[in-house]
Design an enzyme around this catalytic site. Structure first.
Site, short mmCIF file in Angstrom:
data_model
loop_
_atom_site.label_atom_id
_atom_site.label_comp_id
_atom_site.label_asym_id
_atom_site.label_seq_id
_atom_site.Cartn_x
_atom_site.Cartn_y
_atom_site.Cartn_z
N GLY A 229 0.82 -1.20 0.00
CA GLY A 229 0.00 0.00 0.00
C GLY A 229 0.86 1.25 0.00
O GLY A 229 1.99 1.24 0.49
N GLN B 222 2.86 9.93 1.30
CA GLN B 222 4.16 9.24 1.23
C GLN B 222 4.95 9.62 -0.01
O GLN B 222 6.14 9.34 -0.08
CB GLN B 222 3.97 7.72 1.27
CG GLN B 222 3.46 7.22 2.62
CD GLN B 222 3.34 5.71 2.60
OE1 GLN B 222 2.37 5.17 2.11
NE2 GLN B 222 4.33 5.03 3.12
N CYS C 296 5.96 -0.28 7.18
CA CYS C 296 5.56 0.86 6.34
C CYS C 296 6.74 1.24 5.46
O CYS C 296 7.88 1.25 5.92
CB CYS C 296 5.19 2.03 7.24
SG CYS C 296 4.73 3.52 6.34
N LEU C 297 6.46 1.56 4.20
CA LEU C 297 7.54 1.94 3.28
C LEU C 297 8.24 3.22 3.74
O LEU C 297 9.37 3.49 3.33
CB LEU C 297 6.98 2.13 1.86
CG LEU C 297 6.48 0.85 1.17
CD1 LEU C 297 5.82 1.19 -0.16
CD2 LEU C 297 7.62 -0.14 0.96
N HIS D 227 -4.23 1.05 7.74
CA HIS D 227 -2.89 1.65 7.72
C HIS D 227 -2.84 2.83 6.75
O HIS D 227 -2.37 3.92 7.09
CB HIS D 227 -1.88 0.56 7.34
CG HIS D 227 -0.47 1.02 7.21
ND1 HIS D 227 0.56 0.52 7.99
CD2 HIS D 227 0.12 1.94 6.38
CE1 HIS D 227 1.69 1.13 7.65
NE2 HIS D 227 1.46 1.98 6.68
N GLU D 228 -3.34 2.60 5.53
CA GLU D 228 -3.27 3.66 4.51
C GLU D 228 -4.21 4.81 4.85
O GLU D 228 -3.89 5.98 4.63
CB GLU D 228 -3.57 3.09 3.12
CG GLU D 228 -2.65 1.97 2.66
CD GLU D 228 -1.17 2.27 2.80
OE1 GLU D 228 -0.77 3.44 2.69
OE2 GLU D 228 -0.41 1.32 3.04
N HIS E 29 -2.59 7.15 7.24
CA HIS E 29 -1.63 8.07 6.62
C HIS E 29 -2.30 9.39 6.22
O HIS E 29 -1.69 10.46 6.27
CB HIS E 29 -1.02 7.45 5.35
CG HIS E 29 0.20 6.62 5.59
ND1 HIS E 29 1.35 7.12 6.15
CD2 HIS E 29 0.46 5.31 5.32
CE1 HIS E 29 2.27 6.15 6.22
NE2 HIS E 29 1.75 5.05 5.73
NI NI Z 1 2.66 3.21 5.58
#
Ligand code: NI
Length: 154
Positions: free
Chosen positions: A46, A51, A88-89, A130-131, A134
């Site tokens: 995701g 991000q 998380c990226l 999670h997304e 953000h």
């Molecule tokens: Ni994330």
């Protein structure tokens, strides 16, 4: 195709509340296409607009059952509970156990502005939560019960 830079933890854009998407135009489609390429290269499940430095309410995800583009998403139902490992990226090499609902139902707009619903369980539910977080400036670490020690990752 364009790969965008993924913002890392510590950058203030990750702590901001994003604004709704109001224009469903080519600029949005380019952003979505770039995010898809970026997510694939990063090998994640995701990616949310902040991000890549864009403070708008949208994310993309693919937990293996196809790409979902969620614009102005809203979680309308949460059921049950799960405790699983999450990363998380924007926080490379860091993982922790989070408390998330087992099942969620989300309402969102597609790239043309049409509303749709999607239901997710397990990983898909975690990813939606999670997304969505953000977009409100919340990182998974705020939901973590316990961060994993590097020795637990091997
Ligand atoms: Ni994330």
């Amino acid at each position: 195709m364009a790969i965008r830079n993924i913002v890392k933890e510590g950058d203030e854009v990750l702590a901001k509340v994003c604004r709704p998407v109001t224009e469903f135009n080519e600029r949005l489609w380019t952003l979505l296409d770039d995010m898809k390429d970026t997510l694939e290269v990063a090998d994640g499940v995701g990616l949310a607009a902040p991000q890549v430095g864009v403070l708008r309410r949208l994310f993309i995800m693919n937990v293996g059952d196809g790409l979902i583009e969620a614009i102005n998403p809203e979680i309308v139902l949460r059921e049950g509970e799960q405790r699983e490992v999450e990363g998380c990226l924007s926080c490379p090499n860091e993982f922790g156990i989070t408390d998330r609902p087992m099942k969620v139902r989300m309402k969102a707009q597609d790239r043309h502005g049409n509303w749709f619903y999607v239901t997710g369980e397990g990983l898909k539910a975690r990813c939606i939560c999670h997304e969505s977080d953000h977009l409100d400036g919340v990182l998974f670490k705020a939901r973590v019960i316990r961060m994993l020690d590097p020795s637990e990752l091997a």
